[in-house]
Design an enzyme around this catalytic site. Structure first.
Site, PDB file in Angstrom:
ATOM      1  N   GLY A   1       9.134  19.455  -3.139  1.00 55.76           N
ATOM      2  CA  GLY A   1       8.922  20.741  -2.457  1.00 55.76           C
ATOM      3  C   GLY A   1      10.020  21.250  -1.937  1.00 55.76           C
TER       4      GLY A   1
ATOM      5  N   LEU B   1       5.794  19.812 -10.435  1.00 56.56           N
ATOM      6  CA  LEU B   1       7.369  19.970 -10.892  1.00 56.56           C
ATOM      7  C   LEU B   1       7.962  21.471 -11.006  1.00 56.56           C
ATOM      8  CD1 LEU B   1       7.705  17.610 -14.394  1.00 56.56           C
ATOM      9  CD2 LEU B   1       8.925  17.275 -12.170  1.00 56.56           C
ATOM     10  N   GLN B   2       6.779  22.024 -10.977  1.00 60.20           N
ATOM     11  CA  GLN B   2       7.431  23.464 -10.954  1.00 60.20           C
ATOM     12  C   GLN B   2       8.078  23.881  -9.549  1.00 60.20           C
ATOM     13  OE1 GLN B   2       4.404  22.521 -11.635  1.00 60.20           O
ATOM     14  NE2 GLN B   2       3.297  23.876 -13.269  1.00 60.20           N
TER      15      GLN B   2
ATOM     16  N   CYS C   1      -1.328  29.175 -12.174  1.00 61.94           N
ATOM     17  CA  CYS C   1      -0.160  29.355 -12.666  1.00 61.94           C
ATOM     18  C   CYS C   1       0.745  30.413 -11.664  1.00 61.94           C
ATOM     19  CB  CYS C   1      -0.188  29.562 -14.017  1.00 61.94           C
ATOM     20  SG  CYS C   1      -0.813  28.250 -15.152  1.00 61.94           S
TER      21      CYS C   1
END
Length: 256
Positions: free
Chosen positions: A48, A78-79, A199
């Site tokens: 994070g 992972l983003q 997303c």
């Protein structure tokens, strides 16, 4: 503001190469870079907000970074975690972070601690640190971190993200003259409940983590080098969707 860390007499050639590209940082200069190279920073949480914090500290030239986390890298988030890569899925976040930090800044010393921080071990984990950065998502962990930092007299930089807002603050157990201590209980828990984000939401949250991570790392640089004025006793609230930021004063502790 007085700097926390005394500068080393000089930087060796490898350190000069590693930090030369950061000389453009306002108020830092060569002496500030030497102070950063001599500093020891502990980061609680490697995912994070903690992920961009680690990379920003490495890029700034912090000499020793201790990373504390008991979790592993997961594919689902992972983003939001710039320090981790897909090939590290299933690997301890501390190990993955060490790889990313040393790749970015080969001269940095990384001390990975794959352990759950609690009231019993926090003080031992923080001994010798110049600054502690807490990016944990548990209010219980944050209380343990704050108590240990207070016991040792170490400045603590704290930050978290919730939905479309983020909080970042800096407080001291023994604040400088003119600054009152703050009430730790006013730091409220950050919830992680809810439906899986879309997303688009992941993209916004990822950008917010990066923004807050940069602010926290910037506060560490201010504390270590004495450049600028840190957010002592103030809460910076960032609204990602409205692209604005404001500060909230934290209630001073009641003293007899």
């Amino acid at each position: 503001m007085q700097p926390l860390v005394a500068p080393t007499p000089s930087l060796d050639p490898a350190e000069l190469v590693r930090t030369a590209r950061h000389a453009v940082l306002s108020g830092i200069g060569e002496e500030g870079q030497r102070r950063l190279a001599a500093s020891r920073v502990v980061v609680v949480g490697a995912g994070g907000v903690g992920s961009p914090v680690l990379l920003a500290l490495a890029a700034a030239g912090v000499g020793t970074i201790t990373v504390i986390d008991d979790d592993v890298v997961e594919l689902t988030n992972l983003q939001r975690q710039l320090a981790h890569r897909a090939e590290d899925v299933g690997t301890a976040k501390t190990v993955s972070a060490e790889r990313a930090i040393t790749a970015l800044s080969p001269g940095a010393v990384v001390v990975p601690k794959t352990i759950r921080l609690d009231a019993a071990n926090a003080t031992g984990l923080f001994e010798g640190a110049d600054v502690v950065v807490d990016t944990s998502d548990s209010f219980g962990t944050r209380r343990d971190v704050a108590a240990a930092a207070e016991a040792l007299g170490i400045p603590l930089v704290w930050g978290a993200v919730q939905e479309w807002h983020a909080q970042a603050t800096v407080f001291w157990s023994a604040p400088p003259a003119g600054h009152a201590p703050v009430v730790l209980a006013d730091l409220f828990p950050i919830g992680t409940e809810g439906e899986p984000p879309s997303c688009a939401q992941v993209g916004v949250l990822g950008a917010l983590c990066v923004q807050v991570g940069g602010i926290l790392a910037g506060e560490v640089v201010k504390l270590v080098t004495g450049a600028g004025e840190p957010l002592l006793g103030r809460l910076a609230v960032i609204d990602a969707l409205a692209a604005r930021q404001h500060e909230i004063a934290i209630r001073p502790a009641v003293t007899a």
